[in-house]
Scaffold this motif. Structure first.
Motif, PDB file in Angstrom:
ATOM      1  N   ILE A  21       0.840  -1.206   0.000  1.00  0.00           N
ATOM      2  CA  ILE A  21       0.000   0.000   0.000  1.00  0.00           C
ATOM      3  C   ILE A  21       0.869   1.248   0.000  1.00  0.00           C
ATOM      4  N   THR A  22       1.930   1.250   0.804  1.00  0.00           N
ATOM      5  CA  THR A  22       2.852   2.395   0.850  1.00  0.00           C
ATOM      6  C   THR A  22       3.496   2.621  -0.515  1.00  0.00           C
ATOM      7  N   MET A  23       3.928   1.556  -1.165  1.00  0.00           N
ATOM      8  CA  MET A  23       4.548   1.692  -2.489  1.00  0.00           C
ATOM      9  C   MET A  23       3.550   2.228  -3.519  1.00  0.00           C
ATOM     10  N   LEU A  24       2.316   1.740  -3.473  1.00  0.00           N
ATOM     11  CA  LEU A  24       1.300   2.236  -4.409  1.00  0.00           C
ATOM     12  C   LEU A  24       1.013   3.722  -4.177  1.00  0.00           C
ATOM     13  N   LEU A  25       0.947   4.128  -2.924  1.00  0.00           N
ATOM     14  CA  LEU A  25       0.741   5.547  -2.622  1.00  0.00           C
ATOM     15  C   LEU A  25       1.888   6.398  -3.121  1.00  0.00           C
ATOM     16  N   MET A  26       3.118   5.926  -2.915  1.00  0.00           N
ATOM     17  CA  MET A  26       4.287   6.689  -3.379  1.00  0.00           C
ATOM     18  C   MET A  26       4.304   6.813  -4.897  1.00  0.00           C
ATOM     19  N   ILE A  27       3.981   5.727  -5.580  1.00  0.00           N
ATOM     20  CA  ILE A  27       3.927   5.764  -7.051  1.00  0.00           C
ATOM     21  C   ILE A  27       2.832   6.723  -7.509  1.00  0.00           C
ATOM     22  N   GLY A  28       1.680   6.696  -6.859  1.00  0.00           N
ATOM     23  CA  GLY A  28       0.584   7.607  -7.213  1.00  0.00           C
ATOM     24  C   GLY A  28       0.945   9.064  -6.995  1.00  0.00           C
ATOM     25  N   ILE A  29       1.586   9.368  -5.878  1.00  0.00           N
ATOM     26  CA  ILE A  29       1.977  10.749  -5.573  1.00  0.00           C
ATOM     27  C   ILE A  29       3.017  11.239  -6.570  1.00  0.00           C
ATOM     28  N   GLU A  30       4.021  10.409  -6.874  1.00  0.00           N
ATOM     29  CA  GLU A  30       5.043  10.790  -7.848  1.00  0.00           C
ATOM     30  C   GLU A  30       4.437  10.990  -9.241  1.00  0.00           C
ATOM     31  N   GLY A  31       3.512  10.117  -9.611  1.00  0.00           N
ATOM     32  CA  GLY A  31       2.855  10.262 -10.912  1.00  0.00           C
ATOM     33  C   GLY A  31       2.061  11.548 -11.007  1.00  0.00           C
ATOM     34  N   LYS A  32       1.366  11.883  -9.941  1.00  0.00           N
ATOM     35  CA  LYS A  32       0.586  13.130  -9.904  1.00  0.00           C
ATOM     36  C   LYS A  32       1.510  14.338 -10.001  1.00  0.00           C
ATOM     37  N   ALA A  33       2.620  14.309  -9.260  1.00  0.00           N
ATOM     38  CA  ALA A  33       3.578  15.418  -9.306  1.00  0.00           C
ATOM     39  C   ALA A  33       4.164  15.566 -10.707  1.00  0.00           C
ATOM     40  N   TYR A  34       4.472  14.461 -11.359  1.00  0.00           N
ATOM     41  CA  TYR A  34       5.015  14.499 -12.717  1.00  0.00           C
ATOM     42  C   TYR A  34       4.007  15.101 -13.684  1.00  0.00           C
ATOM     43  N   MET A  35       2.749  14.677 -13.582  1.00  0.00           N
ATOM     44  CA  MET A  35       1.715  15.200 -14.486  1.00  0.00           C
ATOM     45  C   MET A  35       1.467  16.686 -14.240  1.00  0.00           C
ATOM     46  N   ASP A  36       1.474  17.113 -12.978  1.00  0.00           N
ATOM     47  CA  ASP A  36       1.286  18.535 -12.668  1.00  0.00           C
ATOM     48  C   ASP A  36       2.422  19.361 -13.253  1.00  0.00           C
ATOM     49  N   ASN A  37       3.651  18.881 -13.127  1.00  0.00           N
ATOM     50  CA  ASN A  37       4.806  19.586 -13.664  1.00  0.00           C
ATOM     51  C   ASN A  37       4.718  19.666 -15.188  1.00  0.00           C
ATOM     52  N   TYR A  42       3.394  22.860 -20.179  1.00  0.00           N
ATOM     53  CA  TYR A  42       2.509  23.054 -21.321  1.00  0.00           C
ATOM     54  C   TYR A  42       1.816  24.411 -21.244  1.00  0.00           C
ATOM     55  N   ASP A  43       1.318  24.768 -20.056  1.00  0.00           N
ATOM     56  CA  ASP A  43       0.651  26.053 -19.881  1.00  0.00           C
ATOM     57  C   ASP A  43       1.608  27.209 -20.136  1.00  0.00           C
ATOM     58  N   ALA A  44       2.857  27.094 -19.671  1.00  0.00           N
ATOM     59  CA  ALA A  44       3.852  28.148 -19.895  1.00  0.00           C
ATOM     60  C   ALA A  44       4.150  28.294 -21.386  1.00  0.00           C
ATOM     61  N   GLN A  45       4.250  27.175 -22.085  1.00  0.00           N
ATOM     62  CA  GLN A  45       4.498  27.226 -23.521  1.00  0.00           C
ATOM     63  C   GLN A  45       3.313  27.852 -24.247  1.00  0.00           C
ATOM     64  N   GLY A 132       4.087  57.323 -32.511  1.00  0.00           N
ATOM     65  CA  GLY A 132       4.695  57.413 -31.178  1.00  0.00           C
ATOM     66  C   GLY A 132       4.741  56.069 -30.466  1.00  0.00           C
ATOM     67  N   ARG A 133       5.262  56.097 -29.250  1.00  0.00           N
ATOM     68  CA  ARG A 133       5.343  54.907 -28.414  1.00  0.00           C
ATOM     69  C   ARG A 133       3.960  54.553 -27.878  1.00  0.00           C
ATOM     70  N   VAL A 134       3.688  53.259 -27.781  1.00  0.00           N
ATOM     71  CA  VAL A 134       2.408  52.758 -27.303  1.00  0.00           C
ATOM     72  C   VAL A 134       2.672  51.807 -26.137  1.00  0.00           C
ATOM     73  N   LYS A 135       1.927  51.985 -25.046  1.00  0.00           N
ATOM     74  CA  LYS A 135       2.008  51.049 -23.930  1.00  0.00           C
ATOM     75  C   LYS A 135       1.187  49.813 -24.290  1.00  0.00           C
ATOM     76  N   ILE A 136       1.779  48.649 -24.098  1.00  0.00           N
ATOM     77  CA  ILE A 136       1.091  47.403 -24.408  1.00  0.00           C
ATOM     78  C   ILE A 136       1.067  46.550 -23.146  1.00  0.00           C
ATOM     79  N   PHE A 137      -0.128  46.126 -22.739  1.00  0.00           N
ATOM     80  CA  PHE A 137      -0.314  45.272 -21.576  1.00  0.00           C
ATOM     81  C   PHE A 137      -0.734  43.893 -22.079  1.00  0.00           C
ATOM     82  N   TYR A 138       0.113  42.899 -21.872  1.00  0.00           N
ATOM     83  CA  TYR A 138      -0.163  41.550 -22.344  1.00  0.00           C
ATOM     84  C   TYR A 138      -0.998  40.785 -21.324  1.00  0.00           C
ATOM     85  N   SER A 139      -1.626  39.734 -21.788  1.00  0.00           N
ATOM     86  CA  SER A 139      -2.528  38.971 -20.929  1.00  0.00           C
ATOM     87  C   SER A 139      -1.802  38.225 -19.817  1.00  0.00           C
ATOM     88  N   ASN A 140      -0.484  38.032 -19.944  1.00  0.00           N
ATOM     89  CA  ASN A 140       0.244  37.349 -18.879  1.00  0.00           C
ATOM     90  C   ASN A 140       0.696  38.314 -17.779  1.00  0.00           C
TER      91      ASN A 140
END
Length: 146
Positions: A21-37, A42-45, A132-140
């Motif tokens: 059970i401990t190993m399955l939890l660790m694998i699940g947590i690592e998998g979730k962290a990998y997918m979040d990263n 992807y979002d940054a790109q 002339g110069r124009v101020k530009i505010f981007y969505s980020n």
């Protein structure tokens, strides 16, 4: 002696079960962290691509209308997956303080050379080129003068 053997087997089963059970939890947590990263990358790109398209659109707005002081890309995005265009709301302010809101369509498809195309309500801005110069505010959240 038989009781000891039965107890050892029961304890061993519990130890193995807890370990599994401990190993399955660790694998699940690592998998979730990998997918979040991976999603963050992807979002940054995606945001980087959007800002690049906003820079192109800002240049085209500046080259289309007179006396622009400020261009602000709002965070109201909608994506049309069929056509490949992303629609963003833009607020343009003239040097006289007059504000106009309209939508623009941007293609995030790198295989096309599609240009800025406006949609929605026609902005009541004078046609011409802002020198002339124009101020530009981007969505980020970034801003620059161009």
């Amino acid at each position: 002696m038989v009781v000891r053997t039965i107890m050892k087997r029961a304890i061993n089963k519990w130890v193995i079960s807890i370990f599994a059970i401990t190993m399955l939890l660790m694998i699940g947590i690592e998998g979730k962290a990998y997918m979040d990263n991976d999603k963050k990358k992807y979002d940054a790109q995606q945001m980087s691509e959007i800002v690049e398209m906003e820079k192109i659109a800002a240049k085209q707005i500046k080259n289309t209308f007179l006396e622009i002081e400020e261009i602000k890309f709002l965070n109201n995005y909608s994506e049309n997956k069929i056509t490949g265009f992303t629609i963003v709301d833009v607020q343009v302010t003239t040097i006289y303080g007059k504000k106009s809101n309209f939508d623009i369509s941007m293609s995030l498809n790198n295989n096309t050379n599609d240009k800025y195309s406006g949609s929605g309500e026609n902005p009541k801005l004078q046609e011409g080129r802002t020198e002339g110069r124009v101020k530009i505010f981007y969505s980020n959240g970034n801003q620059e003068e161009s």
